[in-house]
Design an enzyme around this catalytic site. Sequence first.
Site, short mmCIF file in Angstrom:
data_model
loop_
_atom_site.label_atom_id
_atom_site.label_comp_id
_atom_site.label_asym_id
_atom_site.label_seq_id
_atom_site.Cartn_x
_atom_site.Cartn_y
_atom_site.Cartn_z
N SER A 175 0.85 -1.20 0.00
CA SER A 175 0.00 0.00 0.00
C SER A 175 0.89 1.24 0.00
O SER A 175 1.89 1.28 0.71
CB SER A 175 -0.86 0.06 1.25
OG SER A 175 -1.54 -1.14 1.46
N GLU A 396 -9.01 -3.99 2.86
CA GLU A 396 -7.81 -4.45 2.16
C GLU A 396 -6.89 -5.11 3.20
O GLU A 396 -6.17 -4.42 3.92
CB GLU A 396 -7.10 -3.29 1.48
CG GLU A 396 -6.01 -3.77 0.54
CD GLU A 396 -5.68 -2.75 -0.52
OE1 GLU A 396 -6.31 -2.76 -1.60
OE2 GLU A 396 -4.82 -1.90 -0.25
#
Length: 398
Positions: A175, A396
């Site tokens: 990320s 996520e």
Amino acid sequence: MMRTVLITLACMAYAGAGFRVQTEAAFQPTGVAPGRSHRATSPSMSYSGGGAWGQWLGNKGFPKAPSPAEVEAQIAARSGTVTAAAESAVQDFLEFEPYTDRSTMPDNTFKPKSPFEGKIISVERIVGPKATGETCNVVIDHFGKMPYIEGQSYGVIPPGLNPKNGKPNKVRLYSIASSRYGDDTKGTTTTLCVRRATYWCPEMEKEDPAKKGVCSNYLCDASAGDVVKLTGPTGKVMLLPEDKPETDIIMVATGTGIAPYRSFLKRMFIEKTPFAKDFKGLAWLFLGVANSDALLYDEDWKAIEKENPDNFRYDVALSREMTNKDGGKMYIQDKVEEYGDEVFDRLDKGAHIYFCGLKGMMPGIQGMLEKVAGAKGLNYEEFIKKLKKNGQWHVEVY
Ligand code: FAD
């Protein structure tokens, strides 16, 4: 004409020096907390200028990849010389509006067969000596050629072959922890927050170096100047609802799950972006780690909380230092549960909730939410279904 007006407005709004000071105080990775070591940096890469670029950033929507000449100009500017060509390059680079328009957002620009070659700017350990494991802040130069937006991920292809099949190592996702403007605020760098994956061998009763994670160790051991193969950016699950700036944003993270929220919070509170100006909701960060030495970017969140008491809240769950209401270890779901009623009420009114970090966090979170829903007389399944349908539910985990 339009551009001249925008430049003037930008200059009036951001008054250069103030913008830089605020950015550095809250996010510059060189400010390592006491006891947190500095692994590798490239002094030649550091940028001390502010000026027109800083003033411009955040005034427009999605960046597009600049031309080679523009990239040249950006690199020249990084060395401290902001030329007229460089300024003009940045203006073009940000020539998108309105900022809510996602039609041009970057999506899978670089694929594993033809990855982009970025360059490591710095790698630094950002946890204290008593943290469980090591987490590093990794800053990568993409020279303005690999733009992304908040909530997206990059792929990293570690060098070497997979010993199991003799084929080149495969891509791993990370990320992105910086806003689209990067920590240099020029739109040319990307920051990742990487936890070094190790393998504890029960027979040996110590870490087995032969089984350590390939990519995370490669990144945490990288040095300034190393070339790193990148794919992406990808991801549409963790985006901010910028078209609804009155929306509450509830962010739940375990460990490196903090990464996308760092990008959100830079955009919402650190950079003077149009979204930051319009944002009227509450941003609420829940961070779960083992102990206080393992907290990530803690000083930054405290600084934002101090500056924005009405719009930002920060709560931590330290499983090895805090106890929950039943006297057990304080896990992330226990901390969220303390505010369960309020979280549900905010969700009912349209808040978006995000979960990021270890996969293992979700069963506990879901169990807790189900319990709170039951106590409030709500049908949990229906409630979550509605959140998903409305795009308020973002997960996520890995
Ligand atoms: P691998 O080499 O892939 O190994 C995986 C695990 O297996 C390691 O723990 C390793 O120690 C263990 N192992 C290796 N060999 C053996 C063996 N023989 N027997 C038993 N165990 C073994 N990670 C982050 O740190 N930060 C992020 O921001 C982040 N974001 C992500 C976002 C997404 C969307 C996804 C899907 C994942 C994200 N990850 C993130 C996880 C990341 O992609 C990697 O999975 C992680 O870094 C581990 O990769 P690795 O190559 O180091 O480990």
